[in-house]
Scaffold this motif. Structure first.
Motif, short mmCIF file in Angstrom:
data_model
loop_
_atom_site.label_atom_id
_atom_site.label_comp_id
_atom_site.label_asym_id
_atom_site.label_seq_id
_atom_site.Cartn_x
_atom_site.Cartn_y
_atom_site.Cartn_z
N TYR A 117 44.23 39.00 44.01
CA TYR A 117 43.54 40.17 43.45
C TYR A 117 44.03 40.46 42.03
O TYR A 117 43.23 40.64 41.11
CB TYR A 117 43.75 41.38 44.36
N MET A 118 45.33 40.49 41.84
CA MET A 118 45.90 40.81 40.53
C MET A 118 45.55 39.74 39.49
O MET A 118 45.21 40.07 38.35
CB MET A 118 47.41 41.02 40.65
N PHE A 119 45.65 38.48 39.88
CA PHE A 119 45.30 37.40 38.96
C PHE A 119 43.82 37.46 38.59
O PHE A 119 43.45 37.26 37.43
CB PHE A 119 45.64 36.03 39.55
N MET A 120 42.97 37.74 39.56
CA MET A 120 41.54 37.82 39.27
C MET A 120 41.22 39.03 38.39
O MET A 120 40.31 38.96 37.56
CB MET A 120 40.72 37.84 40.56
N LYS A 121 41.94 40.12 38.55
CA LYS A 121 41.73 41.28 37.67
C LYS A 121 42.07 40.89 36.23
O LYS A 121 41.35 41.24 35.30
CB LYS A 121 42.59 42.48 38.10
N TRP A 122 43.17 40.16 36.05
CA TRP A 122 43.54 39.73 34.70
C TRP A 122 42.50 38.76 34.16
O TRP A 122 42.06 38.88 33.00
CB TRP A 122 44.93 39.07 34.70
N LEU A 123 42.09 37.79 34.97
CA LEU A 123 41.08 36.82 34.54
C LEU A 123 39.76 37.52 34.20
O LEU A 123 39.08 37.14 33.24
CB LEU A 123 40.87 35.75 35.61
N HIS A 124 39.41 38.56 34.97
CA HIS A 124 38.19 39.31 34.68
C HIS A 124 38.27 39.93 33.28
O HIS A 124 37.33 39.81 32.49
CB HIS A 124 37.95 40.39 35.74
N LYS A 125 39.38 40.56 32.98
CA LYS A 125 39.54 41.18 31.66
C LYS A 125 39.51 40.13 30.55
O LYS A 125 38.90 40.33 29.50
CB LYS A 125 40.84 41.99 31.60
#
Length: 178
Positions: free
Chosen positions: A68-76
């Protein structure tokens, strides 16, 4: 309307333990110690076998929290360039999984992809997965590898071998300081 898979309802799990395992794998790859892969996998399996069901569930939730945290960063990161996260992350992740059939048996690829898409759509990967029953043995290695592949992608994007680990460590430090 709130979803039952909303991250606010998800247990964070043992993010620190999972992060240490992933960081160890990343360092081994970056240091060119790929010959220790089997040894490292055996140690990981031995560690997991030593855990009771509560501790194992904490590790699984921790891995999902990292996704979840990695995907949030990748999304940004993708959003800042006008790119869609799912369009750019999921196909390359699936392609990587398909060329690694020992780590990713074909039947676990949809689940691992679902975890990533759940995170990309702001759902908790662990709560999304929980609705399908308990984890299978085949999914354990694939889950760990999914976290590894996302961390490695972040490190490659930033051209910094420690970025993904530092990203989470700083977030944990900030959270514990609040």
């Amino acid at each position: 309307m709130s979803s039952p898979c909303d991250p606010q309802y998800a247990p964070a799990g043992d993010v620190g333990a999972v992060l240490m395992m992933i960081d160890s794998h990343l360092k081994a790859v970056y240091d060119g110690r790929s010959e220790t892969g089997a040894e490292q996998q055996a140690l990981t399996e031995q560690f997991a076998a030593s855990l009771d069901s509560v501790a194992l569930d904490d590790l699984l939730d921790g891995a999902c929290t990292l996704i979840y945290m990695f995907m949030k960063w990748l999304h940004k990161a993708h959003e800042s360039h006008g790119k869609d996260t799912i369009e750019y992350v999921v196909p390359s992740l699936v392609a990587t999984m398909r060329v690694m059939p020992k780590s990713f048996p074909p039947e676990v690829i949809p689940t691992m992809t679902g975890l990533v898409i759940a995170a990309a759509t702001d759902l908790s990967p662990s709560l999304w997965r929980r609705q399908y029953g308990y984890w299978t043995d085949e999914e354990m290695t694939a889950l760990e590898a999914t976290v590894f592949l996302l961390a490695e992608r972040i490190n490659r994007i930033t051209d910094d071998h420690d970025f993904a680990t530092r990203l989470i460590t700083e977030a944990l430090d900030k959270w514990s300081g609040d």
